[in-house]
Design a protein around this motif. Structure first.
Motif, PDB file in Angstrom:
ATOM      1  N   LEU A  70       0.824  -1.218   0.000  1.00  0.00           N
ATOM      2  CA  LEU A  70       0.000   0.000   0.000  1.00  0.00           C
ATOM      3  C   LEU A  70       0.853   1.261   0.000  1.00  0.00           C
ATOM      4  CD1 LEU A  70      -2.813  -0.954   2.528  1.00  0.00           C
ATOM      5  CD2 LEU A  70      -2.893  -1.013   0.033  1.00  0.00           C
ATOM      6  N   GLY A  71       2.087   1.140   0.453  1.00  0.00           N
ATOM      7  CA  GLY A  71       2.977   2.295   0.470  1.00  0.00           C
ATOM      8  C   GLY A  71       2.483   3.378   1.410  1.00  0.00           C
ATOM      9  N   ARG A  72       2.388   4.623   0.902  1.00  0.00           N
ATOM     10  CA  ARG A  72       2.003   5.753   1.729  1.00  0.00           C
ATOM     11  C   ARG A  72       0.505   6.042   1.663  1.00  0.00           C
ATOM     12  NH1 ARG A  72       6.026   8.704   3.706  1.00  0.00           N
ATOM     13  NH2 ARG A  72       4.701  10.549   3.865  1.00  0.00           N
ATOM     14  N   ARG A  73      -0.255   5.124   1.118  1.00  0.00           N
ATOM     15  CA  ARG A  73      -1.710   5.329   1.083  1.00  0.00           C
ATOM     16  C   ARG A  73      -2.271   5.296   2.500  1.00  0.00           C
ATOM     17  NH1 ARG A  73      -3.465   4.567  -4.185  1.00  0.00           N
ATOM     18  NH2 ARG A  73      -1.998   3.418  -5.528  1.00  0.00           N
ATOM     19  N   SER A  74      -3.295   6.096   2.709  1.00  0.00           N
ATOM     20  CA  SER A  74      -3.908   6.177   4.034  1.00  0.00           C
ATOM     21  C   SER A  74      -4.876   5.011   4.243  1.00  0.00           C
ATOM     22  CB  SER A  74      -4.650   7.504   4.189  1.00  0.00           C
ATOM     23  OG  SER A  74      -5.333   7.557   5.421  1.00  0.00           O
ATOM     24  N   ILE A  75      -4.709   4.289   5.354  1.00  0.00           N
ATOM     25  CA  ILE A  75      -5.636   3.225   5.732  1.00  0.00           C
ATOM     26  C   ILE A  75      -6.683   3.830   6.666  1.00  0.00           C
ATOM     27  CG2 ILE A  75      -5.905   1.023   6.928  1.00  0.00           C
ATOM     28  CD1 ILE A  75      -3.091   0.304   6.059  1.00  0.00           C
ATOM     29  N   PHE A 131     -10.207  -6.998   6.962  1.00  0.00           N
ATOM     30  CA  PHE A 131     -11.176  -6.060   6.402  1.00  0.00           C
ATOM     31  C   PHE A 131     -10.534  -4.681   6.500  1.00  0.00           C
ATOM     32  CE2 PHE A 131     -14.743  -3.270   6.071  1.00  0.00           C
ATOM     33  CZ  PHE A 131     -15.733  -3.948   5.384  1.00  0.00           C
ATOM     34  N   ALA A 132     -10.264  -4.052   5.359  1.00  0.00           N
ATOM     35  CA  ALA A 132      -9.518  -2.794   5.358  1.00  0.00           C
ATOM     36  C   ALA A 132     -10.230  -1.722   4.553  1.00  0.00           C
ATOM     37  CB  ALA A 132      -8.123  -3.019   4.790  1.00  0.00           C
ATOM     38  N   GLY A 133     -10.212  -0.497   5.079  1.00  0.00           N
ATOM     39  CA  GLY A 133     -10.650   0.671   4.335  1.00  0.00           C
ATOM     40  C   GLY A 133      -9.413   1.441   3.895  1.00  0.00           C
ATOM     41  N   ILE A 134      -9.363   1.827   2.620  1.00  0.00           N
ATOM     42  CA  ILE A 134      -8.185   2.489   2.066  1.00  0.00           C
ATOM     43  C   ILE A 134      -8.615   3.750   1.336  1.00  0.00           C
ATOM     44  CG2 ILE A 134      -6.205   2.241   0.509  1.00  0.00           C
ATOM     45  CD1 ILE A 134      -6.527  -0.820   0.908  1.00  0.00           C
TER      46      ILE A 134
END
Length: 509
Positions: free
Chosen positions: A349-354, A370-373
């Protein structure tokens, strides 16, 4: 027919009680969509909705004998308040029949305008039939919320105001649709004066009675309707509105719950007002129309039809607005149950906000996350993230549009059954009233065991329930008959991937 309505609209006496609402420029939406966007602010009426226009115009047109006898309506929302205030202004008796599921705040609002309230039934249809019976018994005039020429004419004054307030070019007006009174009145006036302006209706995709009627070229009855936008939760378009709409409505746009929530946020950002779900339909439809047609440098107007939203629904709206703006995606990701797997996942995901991360240990082989991105560029960004995760060997299921995942499973991660239970899973809509669950369980008796239960309330008339029930194969038919008997809206969810991954007893299979 249109000349009859133009005459009615021009002599409508709505301004004895209603205000001429402003047509406000929406600077944020204007910049984002490269069009000149305006919002017609019917949320600023004394009852925070356009409905008092039609209600007042109807009852002021009654003869003296009918006024002395009084009026009656069936409504749990804006029509009830509009009629109550109108009757109070004219000093006549008003009776409002409301479903027993109506929130207390709405009942009190009607009573504060001096109307009598009668609580009856669990649905609008039951309240409607009871109101007709009372009207006959007590010689009251029934005031329909949308299927009446004088009501339609009262709503049509909004179209008259729009053309007076904006004399330049207008590409399209986007109008929320429930029973059709608003779009019929506005369409009749606008198409008579400015036939070049597009009239575009906007409906929830689970309550699109006008959309289906126009396609079928006749009125249809929806088997059931979604309740999130309760102000437009109508199973059949009105007879009189349909006569007008099929001639003068250019198109209908349908939007989902997430898109409605995103539109509520957009309206708040530009006006600092909080629209109800039905009230935000116009903006939601405008956004979807721009995205699908690519129209630019045009004047687009959305009617914000109301702001009667319960405060405790705002949590639900905020949760779903990001998804509706295509700025968040929800993923179910399967990773190896071994040290370092979480780190590998985060590196992809790198620097993407979770925005959300749910996990609980289940077995020694695989972990289900279960993840929100947060995403930046809608579907293109989503596809890129999913592709990257799969390239690194992770199994991925996109849950963004999965209603079960959004409503229930995201709050239940870690709730796997310890063994295969042979359960059947259903989602239900329960009326928000004391005894609803007891009624369900009483009908069911002791025949079947409940193995899973999750309940969510959003301040609406109906709460949402996820239930797992152990039903032997030989009793499947009897159980289906039981479900049809109790009368609650339901859907089987046993094969839904959100349930199977995060709550089913055989999640690792």
């Amino acid at each position: 027919m249109i000349h009859k309505y133009i005459e009615r609209i021009l002599r409508a006496r709505v301004y004895d009680v209603a205000s001429e609402t402003p047509l406000d420029r929406a600077p944020g939406l204007t910049r984002r969509f490269d069009n000149r966007v305006y919002i017609k602010r019917e949320d600023l009426q004394p009852v925070f909705s356009f409905k008092l226009r039609g209600a007042y115009n109807k009852i002021v047109s009654l003869d003296d004998a009918a006024k002395r006898a009084g009026v009656i309506a069936a409504s749990a929302g804006n029509h009830a308040q509009g009629l109550a205030l109108s009757a109070q202004q004219l000093g006549i008796r008003a009776v409002i029949v409301m479903p027993c599921t109506t929130p207390a705040i709405k009942v009190r609002a009607v009573q504060n305008f001096g109307a009598e309230t009668v609580l009856f039934g669990d649905s609008y249809d039951e309240a409607y039939e009871h109101a007709l019976s009372l009207a006959e018994e007590q010689k009251l005039t029934f005031v329909h919320p949308y299927d009446d020429p004088e009501v339609i004419a009262g709503q049509g004054t909004i179209g008259m105001e729009i053309l007076r307030q904006h004399t330049g070019d207008i590409h399209a007006i986007f109008i929320p649709v429930g029973g059709g009174g608003l779009i019929a009145g506005v369409a009749a006036y606008v198409k008579f004066v400015r036939p070049d302006i597009k009239i575009i209706g906007v409906e929830p995709d689970d309550a699109d009675c006008l959309n289906r009627a126009l396609k079928a070229k006749r009125r249809v009855i929806l088997k059931q309707v979604g309740l999130f936008a309760d102000g437009v939760a109508v199973r059949q378009i009105g007879k009189e509105p349909f006569h007008i709409a099929h001639q003068y409505v250019d198109d209908v746009v349908t939007v989902d719950t997430d898109e409605i929530c995103a539109a509520i946020k957009d309206i708040f950002d530009d006006t600092r007002s909080v629209a109800e779900p039905a009230g935000a339909l116009g903006v939601a439809g405008l956004k979807k129309y721009v995205a699908s047609t690519g129209v630019r440098d045009q004047c687009l107007i959305a009617i914000e039809s109301g702001a009667n939203i319960n405060f405790d629904r705002l949590r639900h709206v905020a949760e779903r607005a990001q998804v509706g703006e295509h700025r968040e995606m929800l993923l179910a990701v399967t990773i190896p149950e071994k040290p370092g797997s979480f780190l590998d996942f985060c590196r992809v995901l790198g620097r993407r906000s979770i925005t959300e991360f749910n996990y609980r240990y289940f077995d020694d082989h695989a972990a289900h996350i279960f993840a929100g991105i947060a995403i930046a560029d809608g579907s293109r960004d989503s596809e890129e993230i999913i592709a990257q995760l799969r390239e690194h060997g992770f199994a991925v299921t996109n849950m963004t549009g999965n209603e079960l995942a959004v409503e229930h499973i995201r709050y239940m991660v870690g709730g796997h059954a310890p063994r295969l239970l042979d359960e059947t899973v259903y989602s239900f809509e329960f009326p928000e009233r004391p005894g609803a669950l007891l009624k369900f369980l009483s009908f069911m008796g002791g025949r079947w065991n409940i193995s899973l239960f999750h309940y969510r309330n959003h301040g609406a008339a109906f709460g949402r329930v996820l239930m797992g029930i152990q039903v032997p194969k030989a009793e499947k038919r009897a159980f289906r008959e039981f479900l049809d008997t109790i009368g609650f809206a339901y859907r089987e969810e046993t094969d839904n991937p959100a349930y199977r991954l995060f709550a089913g007893g055989n999640a690792s299979s």
